[in-house]
Write a protein that holds these residues in place. Structure first.
Motif, mmCIF file in Angstrom:
data_model
loop_
_atom_site.group_PDB
_atom_site.id
_atom_site.type_symbol
_atom_site.label_atom_id
_atom_site.label_comp_id
_atom_site.label_asym_id
_atom_site.label_seq_id
_atom_site.Cartn_x
_atom_site.Cartn_y
_atom_site.Cartn_z
ATOM 1 N N PHE A 1 -0.291 7.277 -41.805
ATOM 2 C CA PHE A 1 -0.462 6.507 -41.058
ATOM 3 C C PHE A 1 0.509 6.027 -39.850
ATOM 4 O O PHE A 1 1.460 6.042 -39.218
ATOM 5 C CB PHE A 1 -1.092 4.804 -41.198
ATOM 6 N N SER A 2 -0.408 6.133 -38.538
ATOM 7 C CA SER A 2 0.098 5.859 -37.623
ATOM 8 C C SER A 2 -0.605 4.299 -36.411
ATOM 9 O O SER A 2 -1.766 4.643 -37.297
ATOM 10 C CB SER A 2 0.593 6.712 -35.938
ATOM 11 N N PHE A 3 0.285 3.893 -36.192
ATOM 12 C CA PHE A 3 -0.258 2.268 -34.698
ATOM 13 C C PHE A 3 0.795 2.174 -34.192
ATOM 14 O O PHE A 3 1.373 2.734 -34.211
ATOM 15 C CB PHE A 3 -0.739 1.437 -36.606
ATOM 16 N N PRO A 4 -0.098 1.405 -33.115
ATOM 17 C CA PRO A 4 1.108 0.947 -32.131
ATOM 18 C C PRO A 4 2.260 0.541 -32.480
ATOM 19 O O PRO A 4 2.039 -1.207 -33.631
ATOM 20 C CB PRO A 4 0.190 0.331 -31.031
ATOM 21 N N LEU B 1 -8.811 9.823 -36.453
ATOM 22 C CA LEU B 1 -8.664 9.069 -35.572
ATOM 23 C C LEU B 1 -9.565 7.683 -34.933
ATOM 24 O O LEU B 1 -10.793 7.609 -35.356
ATOM 25 C CB LEU B 1 -8.936 9.765 -33.480
ATOM 26 N N ILE B 2 -9.210 6.456 -35.248
ATOM 27 C CA ILE B 2 -10.200 5.120 -34.882
ATOM 28 C C ILE B 2 -9.749 4.242 -33.662
ATOM 29 O O ILE B 2 -8.416 3.508 -34.114
ATOM 30 C CB ILE B 2 -9.427 3.795 -36.411
ATOM 31 N N ALA B 3 -10.226 3.729 -33.404
ATOM 32 C CA ALA B 3 -10.556 3.334 -31.735
ATOM 33 C C ALA B 3 -11.813 2.866 -31.195
ATOM 34 O O ALA B 3 -12.927 2.786 -31.818
ATOM 35 C CB ALA B 3 -10.690 4.161 -30.705
ATOM 36 N N ALA B 4 -11.477 1.724 -30.532
ATOM 37 C CA ALA B 4 -11.935 0.513 -30.143
ATOM 38 C C ALA B 4 -12.738 0.999 -29.136
ATOM 39 O O ALA B 4 -13.840 0.689 -28.761
ATOM 40 C CB ALA B 4 -11.840 -0.668 -30.552
ATOM 41 N N SER B 5 -12.449 1.849 -28.239
ATOM 42 C CA SER B 5 -13.058 2.325 -27.017
ATOM 43 C C SER B 5 -12.601 3.381 -27.205
ATOM 44 O O SER B 5 -11.586 3.892 -26.918
ATOM 45 C CB SER B 5 -12.575 1.241 -25.875
ATOM 46 N N LEU C 1 -13.596 7.622 -35.609
ATOM 47 C CA LEU C 1 -14.280 6.441 -35.167
ATOM 48 C C LEU C 1 -14.248 5.895 -34.395
ATOM 49 O O LEU C 1 -13.440 4.778 -34.051
ATOM 50 C CB LEU C 1 -14.319 5.849 -37.009
ATOM 51 N N LEU C 2 -15.703 5.136 -33.474
ATOM 52 C CA LEU C 2 -15.143 4.370 -32.389
ATOM 53 C C LEU C 2 -16.170 3.523 -33.052
ATOM 54 O O LEU C 2 -17.461 2.997 -33.211
ATOM 55 C CB LEU C 2 -16.438 5.751 -31.511
ATOM 56 N N GLY C 3 -16.126 2.388 -32.722
ATOM 57 C CA GLY C 3 -16.352 0.852 -32.312
ATOM 58 C C GLY C 3 -14.964 0.023 -32.376
ATOM 59 O O GLY C 3 -14.690 0.266 -32.598
ATOM 60 N N ASP C 4 -15.612 -1.304 -32.741
ATOM 61 C CA ASP C 4 -14.629 -2.346 -33.016
ATOM 62 C C ASP C 4 -14.541 -2.461 -34.316
ATOM 63 O O ASP C 4 -15.229 -2.196 -34.921
ATOM 64 C CB ASP C 4 -15.571 -3.618 -31.975
ATOM 65 N N LEU C 5 -13.413 -3.048 -34.202
ATOM 66 C CA LEU C 5 -12.388 -2.766 -35.698
ATOM 67 C C LEU C 5 -13.021 -3.635 -35.849
ATOM 68 O O LEU C 5 -12.513 -3.883 -37.169
ATOM 69 C CB LEU C 5 -11.174 -3.137 -34.765
ATOM 70 N N GLY C 6 -13.687 -4.838 -35.483
ATOM 71 C CA GLY C 6 -14.194 -5.351 -37.240
ATOM 72 C C GLY C 6 -15.578 -5.024 -36.900
ATOM 73 O O GLY C 6 -15.959 -5.127 -38.324
ATOM 74 N N TYR C 7 -15.915 -3.686 -36.481
ATOM 75 C CA TYR C 7 -17.039 -3.155 -37.830
ATOM 76 C C TYR C 7 -16.798 -3.004 -38.732
ATOM 77 O O TYR C 7 -17.316 -2.337 -39.755
ATOM 78 C CB TYR C 7 -17.724 -2.507 -36.631
ATOM 79 N N TYR D 1 -5.380 17.835 -49.941
ATOM 80 C CA TYR D 1 -5.492 17.454 -48.700
ATOM 81 C C TYR D 1 -3.845 17.080 -47.797
ATOM 82 O O TYR D 1 -3.879 15.946 -48.945
ATOM 83 C CB TYR D 1 -7.429 16.852 -48.354
ATOM 84 N N LYS D 2 -4.530 17.258 -46.963
ATOM 85 C CA LYS D 2 -2.941 16.065 -46.378
ATOM 86 C C LYS D 2 -3.694 15.515 -44.963
ATOM 87 O O LYS D 2 -4.458 15.832 -44.465
ATOM 88 C CB LYS D 2 -1.828 16.684 -45.370
ATOM 89 N N VAL D 3 -3.785 13.485 -45.210
ATOM 90 C CA VAL D 3 -4.724 13.313 -43.709
ATOM 91 C C VAL D 3 -3.615 12.260 -42.875
ATOM 92 O O VAL D 3 -2.503 11.942 -43.518
ATOM 93 C CB VAL D 3 -5.220 12.891 -44.836
ATOM 94 N N SER D 4 -4.035 12.379 -41.563
ATOM 95 C CA SER D 4 -3.170 11.953 -40.334
ATOM 96 C C SER D 4 -4.638 10.451 -40.577
ATOM 97 O O SER D 4 -5.621 11.424 -39.714
ATOM 98 C CB SER D 4 -2.807 12.480 -39.614
ATOM 99 N N VAL D 5 -3.703 9.765 -40.267
ATOM 100 C CA VAL D 5 -5.052 8.065 -40.107
ATOM 101 C C VAL D 5 -3.826 7.582 -38.325
ATOM 102 O O VAL D 5 -3.317 7.156 -38.695
ATOM 103 C CB VAL D 5 -5.405 7.492 -41.108
ATOM 104 N N ILE D 6 -4.354 7.894 -37.588
ATOM 105 C CA ILE D 6 -4.152 6.881 -36.559
ATOM 106 C C ILE D 6 -5.283 5.460 -36.072
ATOM 107 O O ILE D 6 -6.536 6.226 -35.082
ATOM 108 C CB ILE D 6 -4.444 7.849 -35.260
ATOM 109 N N TRP D 7 -4.555 4.665 -36.056
ATOM 110 C CA TRP D 7 -4.936 3.524 -35.797
ATOM 111 C C TRP D 7 -4.706 2.944 -34.351
ATOM 112 O O TRP D 7 -3.973 3.089 -33.977
ATOM 113 C CB TRP D 7 -4.645 2.094 -37.137
ATOM 114 N N LEU D 8 -6.125 2.802 -33.550
ATOM 115 C CA LEU D 8 -5.980 1.846 -32.457
ATOM 116 C C LEU D 8 -5.292 3.804 -31.516
ATOM 117 O O LEU D 8 -4.706 3.177 -30.965
ATOM 118 C CB LEU D 8 -5.306 1.244 -32.255
#
Ligand SMILES: [Zn+2]
Length: 371
Positions: free
Chosen positions: A80-83, A182-186, A31-37, A148-155
């Protein structure tokens, strides 16, 4: 999180619902777009729907045990994974309670805010190979609940190369019923090999009506809501930042009007008092005022050159600009822009605020007469 709690994105929600109902969920999403969207709230609602034991036609049931676990963000099959700052912790788990509480408070959390709240030294966090090892370990375990098993990667753009490379194989050939989101701003920093293995979905910026829908739920004046909506570039994160910077009223509007009025009439006493007052507020708020001034200068030009057709301002701002705009022309716009740009730079570098804002009033006094 329920789909209906998320502002905008009706098409995207429908697509997630249809894919789930038809059993056509792709095993790797980006999912691509500014996190604020809204990339993260959409993910939370999508995953909740995917896991719900009693899916409704347009949303999760919100009451089954799976929905309850998702609301608490403690579903054993959702990871969940995040930096994180590597000097503090190499994987996300240690900071998960903190991250979770921030996300629950505001799922439109931005990277800046995460840095601010998670590391008092403000160091840049990344997702390293240690986290990818963790992801692989968790996904190769059997699903706890049998679904299901889900892996969410934020940023996801903060994954370094070692981390991305380690994940390539499992993203390409995941165990059964495994979904990566995967969620990313760019996409610029994401390895092409990762991009080519995911289904990319653009999360679009919110439109004015959607921003207003969000802002009108806050107890702020209608005029401030309109002003913030037009300045927030369709991002809820930015709108929240602007909201935090002022009170319930459009304080920066009043400050800007006074600055222009006092300087135009060469009312030195009022100019000094104005500089003293703004010199005493916090630096973050000062920076917001300066950005607001740049915005009003730009809008003045718009008013002049497009007869207001392309302007994005609140009712009060529009009314003010209809008279004020003629003072901003090709003869002084460069000077005004430079003045505020440089002032922003100096505020960031802790210049003496009173001197800085006094200087602004005198420069405005000079430039405003050149129109
Ligand atoms: Zn449910």
């Amino acid at each position: 999180m329920l789909f209906k709690e998320i502002i905008g994105h009706s098409e995207l929600k429908q697509r997630f619902i249809n894919d789930t109902r038809e059993g056509k969920v792709s095993h790797a999403h980006l999912l691509l777009g500014d996190l604020g969207y809204g990339g993260l709230p959409l993910t939370l609602a999508f995953v909740q729907y995917l896991m719900c034991e009693n899916r409704q036609e347009t949303d999760s049931c919100g009451t089954c045990s799976s929905c309850n676990k998702m609301e608490k963000m403690q579903h054993p099959d959702v990871h969940f994974s995040f930096p994180t700052v590597q000097a503090e912790t190499k994987t996300s788990d240690v900071q998960f309670p903190l991250w979770k509480s921030l996300v629950k408070e505001n799922p439109y959390l931005s990277l800046n805010e995460w840095i601010l709240k998670s590391d008092d030294k403000g160091r840049a966090p990344i997702i390293s190979v240690h986290q990818s090892v963790e992801i692989i370990k968790k996904l190769t375990l059997k699903s706890f609940e049998g679904g299901y098993k889900v892996s969410v990667i934020w940023l996801a753009e903060e994954m370094n190369d070692a981390c991305s490379n380690k994940l390539l194989k499992i993203i390409e050939e995941p165990p059964n019923n495994t979904v990566f989101i995967l969620i990313a701003a760019s996409e610029e920093k994401i390895l092409p090999t990762i991009l080519s293995r995911t289904q990319i979905t653009k999360v679009k910026q919110l439109n004015d009506a959607e921003m207003m829908e969000f802002l009108q739920k806050r107890s702020i004046s209608q005029d401030l809501a309109e002003s913030i909506s037009s300045r927030s570039e369709g991002s809820i994160s930015l709108a929240l930042e602007l909201l935090e910077a002022g009170g319930a009223e459009n304080t920066n509007f009043t400050r800007f009007v006074n600055l222009m009025r006092f300087s135009y009439s060469k009312d030195v006493m009022s100019m000094m008092k104005w500089a003293e007052e703004i010199g005493a507020i916090g630096r973050e708020e000062q920076k917001h005022f300066i950005k607001y001034s740049l915005y009003m200068i730009r809008q003045s030009l718009m008013q002049n050159y497009t007869q207001g057709k392309l302007m994005r301002t609140s009712t009060k701002e529009t009314e003010f600009l209809s008279k004020f705009a003629r003072f901003i022309t090709g003869n002084n716009v460069k000077e005004f822009t430079k003045l505020f740009d440089e002032s922003h730079y100096y505020v960031e570098r802790n210049a003496n605020s009173k001197i800085l804002f006094t200087n602004i009033t005198f420069e405005v006094m000079r430039y405003i007469r050149r129109a």
